[in-house]
Design a protein around this motif. Structure first.
Motif, PDB file in Angstrom:
ATOM      1  N   PHE A 149       0.824  -1.206   0.000  1.00  0.00           N
ATOM      2  CA  PHE A 149       0.000   0.000   0.000  1.00  0.00           C
ATOM      3  C   PHE A 149       0.861   1.260   0.000  1.00  0.00           C
ATOM      4  N   GLU A 150       2.091   1.160   0.510  1.00  0.00           N
ATOM      5  CA  GLU A 150       2.980   2.320   0.487  1.00  0.00           C
ATOM      6  C   GLU A 150       3.433   2.661  -0.931  1.00  0.00           C
ATOM      7  N   ALA A 151       3.187   1.747  -1.893  1.00  0.00           N
ATOM      8  CA  ALA A 151       3.536   2.012  -3.286  1.00  0.00           C
ATOM      9  C   ALA A 151       2.428   2.752  -4.030  1.00  0.00           C
ATOM     10  N   LEU A 152       1.313   3.014  -3.359  1.00  0.00           N
ATOM     11  CA  LEU A 152       0.157   3.640  -3.999  1.00  0.00           C
ATOM     12  C   LEU A 152      -0.003   5.085  -3.550  1.00  0.00           C
ATOM     13  N   SER A 153      -0.507   5.902  -4.478  1.00  0.00           N
ATOM     14  CA  SER A 153      -0.811   7.294  -4.144  1.00  0.00           C
ATOM     15  C   SER A 153      -2.308   7.526  -3.997  1.00  0.00           C
ATOM     16  N   GLY A 154      -3.109   6.563  -4.425  1.00  0.00           N
ATOM     17  CA  GLY A 154      -4.551   6.726  -4.315  1.00  0.00           C
ATOM     18  C   GLY A 154      -5.272   5.608  -5.039  1.00  0.00           C
ATOM     19  N   ARG A 196      -7.784   3.623   0.557  1.00  0.00           N
ATOM     20  CA  ARG A 196      -7.390   4.998   0.911  1.00  0.00           C
ATOM     21  C   ARG A 196      -6.960   5.074   2.380  1.00  0.00           C
ATOM     22  N   GLU A 197      -7.656   4.336   3.231  1.00  0.00           N
ATOM     23  CA  GLU A 197      -7.315   4.337   4.654  1.00  0.00           C
ATOM     24  C   GLU A 197      -5.970   3.652   4.919  1.00  0.00           C
TER      25      GLU A 197
END
Length: 327
Positions: free
Chosen positions: A43-48, A107-108
């Motif tokens: 999830f840290e690889a995602l911006s949204g 998103r959370e």
């Protein structure tokens, strides 16, 4: 989360800090997704995450990777068609409420630096050895160096003059991949402005029609960006010994893009030590010895180029001596 969200040809399996994206095999699943098989996306690889109405009674849930987090998407540089996008999940329209629920859960789970480019690659890519056949040669990557072996049926005379090539990772600053399916990929002139790890930012192709270019349809290329020439304007890929050219039938997206991503990952992971001012650049690794029959075939082809007037006497003699020295 521990949940599973299944869409068309794609399944998302959620974990506490990541999600596993699995691509089903089948005639309707694009070959790129089949080649990838599955991908673990932290999830840290995602911006949204985005949710939008799709075609023919569907909704589309798309995770948005952070710039710099996924070498595959960095290499693709926005050229992939929607069907090839490994971050899209297509669902029936009646599951829109469920899709919205998972979008909110993602998103959370985003990291505190979601709005910033990633400082390191966070998504893994296919590991070497890797290879694919382009129109004018075969590209191979063993994890330490990239080799281009030219095909006499497709390579330009310029590439034959310099011979097969081998580039160490520490000689590179990046890789430029151009899809043969991108808009504007047919017969466009070379242009400047390519990014390290992508195609020209203005969306135009940086290649031209030549002896080494595929006949008919769009054509793309994979070009290695060299430290030694990073301040020089790029030439045509069909004449550049640091590039291979491919079309719809050669160097397909599902072969060449993972290759480009693996090279980009290796380049970014390496930490070359800058040469002291005035010190000579490191020598390129020597290419392995070739088969005598292969040498003979190349000398024969050089003779054809010489007879056709494409090589001078001196060029022919020098190249022939170079090939004989490799026996």
């Amino acid at each position: 989360m521990g949940d599973v969200l299944a869409g068309f040809q794609t399944v998302w399996e959620f974990d506490t800090d990541s999600m596993l994206i699995r691509f089903e095999r089948g005639i309707r699943t694009p070959k790129l997704l089949q080649a990838l098989g599955e991908r673990r996306i932290p999830f840290e690889a995602l911006s949204g995450v985005e949710l939008a109405v799709g075609k023919r009674g569907t909704v589309v849930l798309r995770a948005v990777p952070r710039p710099g987090a996924d070498p595959l998407m960095d290499a693709a540089d926005g050229q992939l068609k929607d069907a090839y996008d490994p971050y899209r999940l297509v669902l029936p329209a009646e599951r829109e409420t469920l899709a919205d629920y998972y979008a909110e859960r993602i998103r959370e789970s985003l990291g505190p630096e979601a709005d910033l480019p990633a400082e390191a690659h966070l998504v893994t890519v296919p590991t070497p050895p890797l290879s694919f056949k382009a129109y004018d040669g075969k590209a191979s990557f063993d994890g330490k160096a990239i080799s281009f072996r030219w095909f006499w049926t497709g390579a330009s005379s310029e590439k034959w003059k310099v011979g097969d090539q081998r580039f160490r990772i520490d000689e590179l600053t990046g890789v430029e991949w151009r899809s043969p399916e991108s808009r504007g990929s047919v017969g466009t002139a070379p242009r400047e402005g390519a990014a390290k790890g992508g195609a020209a930012k203005d969306g135009t192709a940086r290649n031209g029609i030549g002896r080494g270019s595929p006949k008919g349809g769009g054509h793309g290329h994979l070009r290695l960006l060299l430290r030694a020439t990073e301040n020089q304007p790029p030439g045509r890929p069909d004449q550049d010994p640091a590039a291979v050219v491919f079309g719809m039938g050669y160097g397909l997206v599902h072969q060449s893009l993972p290759f480009a991503a693996a090279v980009l990952e290796a380049v970014r992971a390496s930490s070359p030590v800058p040469c002291a001012e005035g010190a000579p650049a490191p020598n390129r690794a020597a290419a392995p010895r070739r088969d005598p029959a292969d040498i003979a075939e190349r000398i024969r082809h050089l003779g054809e180029l010489h007879t056709a007037g494409l090589l001078t006497d001196d060029e022919f003699s020098a190249k022939k001596a170079e090939l004989l020295a490799e026996l």
